[in-house]
Scaffold this motif. Structure first.
Motif, PDB file in Angstrom:
ATOM      1  N   MET A 296       0.844  -1.192   0.000  1.00 27.53           N
ATOM      2  CA  MET A 296       0.000   0.000   0.000  1.00 27.53           C
ATOM      3  C   MET A 296       0.882   1.246   0.000  1.00 27.53           C
ATOM      4  O   MET A 296       1.245   1.780   1.042  1.00 27.53           O
ATOM      5  CB  MET A 296      -0.933  -0.009   1.216  1.00 27.53           C
ATOM      6  CG  MET A 296      -2.042   1.018   1.140  1.00 27.53           C
ATOM      7  SD  MET A 296      -3.209   0.843   2.512  1.00 27.53           S
ATOM      8  CE  MET A 296      -4.403   2.110   2.084  1.00 27.53           C
ATOM      9  N   GLN A 297       1.185   1.724  -1.218  1.00 27.89           N
ATOM     10  CA  GLN A 297       2.104   2.854  -1.373  1.00 27.89           C
ATOM     11  C   GLN A 297       1.391   4.178  -1.630  1.00 27.89           C
ATOM     12  O   GLN A 297       2.037   5.228  -1.701  1.00 27.89           O
ATOM     13  CB  GLN A 297       3.076   2.563  -2.516  1.00 27.89           C
ATOM     14  CG  GLN A 297       3.919   1.313  -2.275  1.00 27.89           C
ATOM     15  CD  GLN A 297       4.877   1.024  -3.412  1.00 27.89           C
ATOM     16  OE1 GLN A 297       5.358   1.950  -4.069  1.00 27.89           O
ATOM     17  NE2 GLN A 297       5.164  -0.242  -3.650  1.00 27.89           N
ATOM     18  N   GLY A 298       0.084   4.135  -1.799  1.00 26.56           N
ATOM     19  CA  GLY A 298      -0.669   5.362  -2.035  1.00 26.56           C
ATOM     20  C   GLY A 298      -1.958   5.357  -1.238  1.00 26.56           C
ATOM     21  O   GLY A 298      -2.351   4.345  -0.642  1.00 26.56           O
ATOM     22  N   GLN A 299      -2.631   6.500  -1.244  1.00 24.84           N
ATOM     23  CA  GLN A 299      -3.883   6.624  -0.502  1.00 24.84           C
ATOM     24  C   GLN A 299      -5.005   5.923  -1.249  1.00 24.84           C
ATOM     25  O   GLN A 299      -5.083   5.952  -2.474  1.00 24.84           O
ATOM     26  CB  GLN A 299      -4.229   8.100  -0.292  1.00 24.84           C
ATOM     27  CG  GLN A 299      -5.452   8.313   0.589  1.00 24.84           C
ATOM     28  CD  GLN A 299      -5.531   9.721   1.155  1.00 24.84           C
ATOM     29  OE1 GLN A 299      -4.508  10.398   1.280  1.00 24.84           O
ATOM     30  NE2 GLN A 299      -6.726  10.162   1.501  1.00 24.84           N
ATOM     31  N   LEU A 300      -5.898   5.297  -0.500  1.00 24.35           N
ATOM     32  CA  LEU A 300      -7.046   4.608  -1.072  1.00 24.35           C
ATOM     33  C   LEU A 300      -8.293   5.117  -0.361  1.00 24.35           C
ATOM     34  O   LEU A 300      -8.597   4.707   0.761  1.00 24.35           O
ATOM     35  CB  LEU A 300      -6.909   3.092  -0.897  1.00 24.35           C
ATOM     36  CG  LEU A 300      -7.992   2.230  -1.557  1.00 24.35           C
ATOM     37  CD1 LEU A 300      -7.966   2.401  -3.071  1.00 24.35           C
ATOM     38  CD2 LEU A 300      -7.809   0.762  -1.194  1.00 24.35           C
TER      39      LEU A 300
END
Length: 371
Positions: A296-300
């Motif tokens: 999870m490298q970015g915002q979701l």
């Protein structure tokens, strides 16, 4: 001389008897009867082996098992439910800590505890897809809690059956967070209660050319997801396609919005990799059991990047029309996602204890009432 010799021979034969004994007449009792003779002449009659009952089709037994399960849930009869499983049946789920394997008695004990919190409960099966000894059952549990809350939670079970129609292994996929939210846990998010299906749809794998073509279409779709090929992915969707992720509050409708949703997910997990365990085509449906792994490298949505790597297990049920995906229903557990990618929830503050050296305060006397 010839006459004399003949006479001597006759004397020897008649007077003295022959050197061979002649048979003598026996008593009537020793003579075989006509019945005995007939029996001796007739071959022995073979004893007929008991005829085994014809083996019932497994599809028929599976239908009985599904009906029995619904009845056991409605009656909260754990003994009746247990009789639908083999003694060594295995039971698998995926949750906060990943995979969990149990045997039948453990599963039944946990379920009995869940039932105790409910005033009434029903299980209704919406669709069963059968492939040999495997039945893929999509179901909805509706219930009312003891404090009058309403539940309506969906899930899917992959069940392998023994020849006698009992379940020998079950793998269950459902969203625990939806259940918790509906039972009143405000920190969780999930779907609002859904209604039970009116009837059960039964589909059997036919190994037809159309089924094989549908399977190839879905395999190509997963290939596009792996390659982050949004154009190819969108091209496999019907214009009015619907994506129902049962671990999320709402459906995504229309291929443009589904494509956009996939794009956001790919940005949050740029190293996303899919693994399909089995792909089964039956009629207009394709069922995929698999998992995906990523970081999870970015915002979701509202969730911030955690930089954590994890694996999520799922079952996807596709409905195809004219070679394109008309509907996709995904079953997974939001609790598994939370355990894999989100920071642990903050610990609740412990209740304050009185200081050990604190002296008890003397009771305050109430002033005497005036007369």
């Amino acid at each position: 001389m010839r006459k004399i010799s003949s006479a001597i021979c006759l004397f020897l034969l008649v007077g003295c008897g022959s050197s061979e004994q002649q048979p003598q007449a026996s008593d009537a009792a020793d003579q075989p009867s006509a019945t005995d003779a007939a029996q001796a002449a007739s071959p022995p009659v073979a004893t007929a082996e008991p005829v085994a009952a014809p083996k019932r089709p497994l599809a028929e037994l599976i239908k009985e098992n599904v009906a029995g399960s619904e009845a056991a849930w409605g009656a909260k009869d754990i003994k009746k439910l247990g009789a639908l499983y083999t003694q060594d049946a295995g039971f698998a789920t995926w949750g906060m800590t990943g995979a969990k394997e149990e045997k039948g008695p453990e599963m039944l004990k946990g379920l009995e505890g869940f039932w105790a919190a409910l005033a009434e409960v029903k299980l209704k099966t919406g669709r069963v897809i059968q492939s040999n000894d495997l039945a893929i059952s999509e179901w909805v549990v509706t219930a009312t809690t003891q404090d009058k809350k309403t539940l309506g939670v969906s899930g899917v079970s992959l069940m392998w059956f023994a020849d006698d129609g009992r379940v020998k292994r079950e793998q269950l996929y459902m969203d625990e967070q939806t259940t918790g939210m509906q039972m009143g846990e405000k920190s969780l998010r999930g779907r609002a209660p859904i209604s039970a299906p009116a009837s059960t749809e039964w589909v059997t794998v036919g190994n037809t050319a159309d089924e094989k073509k549908n399977v190839e279409t879905i395999k190509a779709l997963y290939g596009a997801l792996d390659k982050k090929d949004t154009k190819a992915f969108e091209g496999m969707l019907a214009d009015d396609a619907v994506f129902s992720d049962m671990a999320r509050p709402e459906d995504v409708k229309g291929k443009a919005k589904i494509k956009d949703d996939f794009g956001k997910f790919s940005k949050a997990f740029p190293d996303l990799k899919l693994e399909t365990k089995q792909v089964i085509g039956a009629g207009k449906y394709v069922v995929v059991e698999g998992s995906w792994t990523g970081t999870m490298q970015g915002q979701l949505g509202p969730l911030k990047a955690s930089k954590k790597n994890g694996t999520i297990h799922f079952v996807d049920v596709f409905e195809l029309k004219d070679g394109k995906v008309a509907k996709l229903t995904t079953y997974s557990n939001g609790a598994e996602f939370a355990g894999a990618f989100l920071p642990p929830p903050p610990a609740k503050p412990a209740a304050k204890e009185p200081a050990k050296d604190a002296k008890p305060q003397p009771a305050t006397k109430e002033p005497a009432a005036k007369k």
